[in-house]
Design an enzyme around this catalytic site. Sequence first.
Site, mmCIF file in Angstrom:
data_model
loop_
_atom_site.group_PDB
_atom_site.id
_atom_site.type_symbol
_atom_site.label_atom_id
_atom_site.label_comp_id
_atom_site.label_asym_id
_atom_site.label_seq_id
_atom_site.Cartn_x
_atom_site.Cartn_y
_atom_site.Cartn_z
ATOM 1 N N GLY A 1 0.814 -1.328 -0.117
ATOM 2 C CA GLY A 1 -0.051 0.233 -0.085
ATOM 3 C C GLY A 1 0.725 1.251 0.041
ATOM 4 N N GLU B 1 4.021 4.114 6.129
ATOM 5 C CA GLU B 1 2.540 3.319 5.830
ATOM 6 C C GLU B 1 1.818 4.064 5.037
ATOM 7 O OE1 GLU B 1 1.586 0.468 5.875
ATOM 8 O OE2 GLU B 1 1.921 -0.744 7.942
ATOM 9 N N ASP C 1 -4.542 1.012 10.845
ATOM 10 C CA ASP C 1 -5.986 0.773 11.222
ATOM 11 C C ASP C 1 -6.052 0.183 12.691
ATOM 12 O OD1 ASP C 1 -8.514 -0.757 11.201
ATOM 13 O OD2 ASP C 1 -8.085 -0.885 8.779
ATOM 14 N N GLY D 1 -3.689 -0.940 14.122
ATOM 15 C CA GLY D 1 -2.066 -0.535 14.726
ATOM 16 C C GLY D 1 -1.476 -1.753 14.983
HETATM 17 C C1 PRP Z 1 -2.609 -2.336 5.161
HETATM 18 C C2 PRP Z 1 -1.558 -1.140 5.639
HETATM 19 C C3 PRP Z 1 -0.882 -1.533 6.700
HETATM 20 C C4 PRP Z 1 -1.938 -2.316 7.582
HETATM 21 C C5 PRP Z 1 -2.406 -1.897 8.597
HETATM 22 O O1 PRP Z 1 -1.795 -3.367 4.608
HETATM 23 O O2 PRP Z 1 -0.737 -1.002 4.464
HETATM 24 O O3 PRP Z 1 0.251 -2.200 6.340
HETATM 25 O O4 PRP Z 1 -2.834 -2.858 6.440
HETATM 26 O O5 PRP Z 1 -3.487 -2.191 9.072
HETATM 27 P P1 PRP Z 1 -3.507 -2.796 10.727
HETATM 28 O O6 PRP Z 1 -3.241 -1.319 11.485
HETATM 29 O O7 PRP Z 1 -4.761 -3.233 11.057
HETATM 30 O O8 PRP Z 1 -2.207 -3.625 11.127
HETATM 31 P P2 PRP Z 1 -2.421 -4.613 4.027
HETATM 32 O O9 PRP Z 1 -2.543 -5.715 4.868
HETATM 33 O O10 PRP Z 1 -3.901 -4.270 3.432
HETATM 34 O O11 PRP Z 1 -1.714 -4.935 2.696
HETATM 35 P P3 PRP Z 1 -1.693 -3.963 1.397
HETATM 36 O O12 PRP Z 1 -0.575 -2.815 1.993
HETATM 37 O O13 PRP Z 1 -0.530 -5.018 0.584
HETATM 38 O O14 PRP Z 1 -2.774 -3.591 0.855
#
Ligand code: PRP
Length: 179
Positions: A43, A98, A102, A104
Amino acid sequence: MSHYVKDVLIPRAEIAKVVDDLARRISDDYAGQEIVMVGVLKGSFIFLADLVRKITVPVVIDFMSVSSYYGGTKSSGVVKIIKDMDTDIQGKHVIIVEDIIDSGLTLNHLKDLLLTREPASLRVCAAFDKPERRKISISADYLGMPIPDEFIIGYGLDFDGQYRNLPDVCILAIDGGNE
Ligand code: PRP
C-alpha cells in the site's frame, strides 16, 4: 458482488499538500542526517514515492512486505515477514512508511521487530489513520491526516488488489451495503 467508486474522500491536490508538509517536517527534523525510509508493501508505494521526492536530506529507500494474521484472537495478531529489507539499519535513523494505520497491530509488530536491529532512532510516517479502529495504543510520529472509518481505496490502497492506481483517495461502495 459488485463494487464501484462512490465518492472522492481526499482529492489529489489535498494529498499533495499533506505530502509536502510531511516532507518539510521530516527534512527539518533530520537536517544534517541520513534517513533509511522503509516502505511497507504494497500500500505505501505511491505515498513513499511522492514523499521521498520532496525530502531534502539524504535518503536510503528499502521495502518490507508483511502479512498480518490473527491466529486465535485478533489482539494476538502477529506479522509474518514475506520480504525483509536488505539494508542493515543498525545505528541508522529509520522511518517506517505506511499508507494507513488501522488496528495498529501491523505497525506495533513491525516496530518491535526493527527495534531488535538497534537503529539509532525509529519513527513512523503514515499517510492516513483510522483512529476509531485502533486495537492497540500506537500512533504515527508523522501523520498525514486522520480519516473516518470508511472503506477507502486509491493512492496505494486497494480492494482485492484493485484501485491502488486511483490518484484520489475514494470511498468504495459494495453492492448489498447500505448505499
Ligand atoms: C494495510 C496497511 C498496513 C496495515 C494496517 O496493509 O498498508 O500495512 O494494513 O492495518 P493494521 O493497522 O490493522 O495492522 P494490507 O494488509 O491491507 O496490505 P497491502 O498494503 O498490501 O494492501
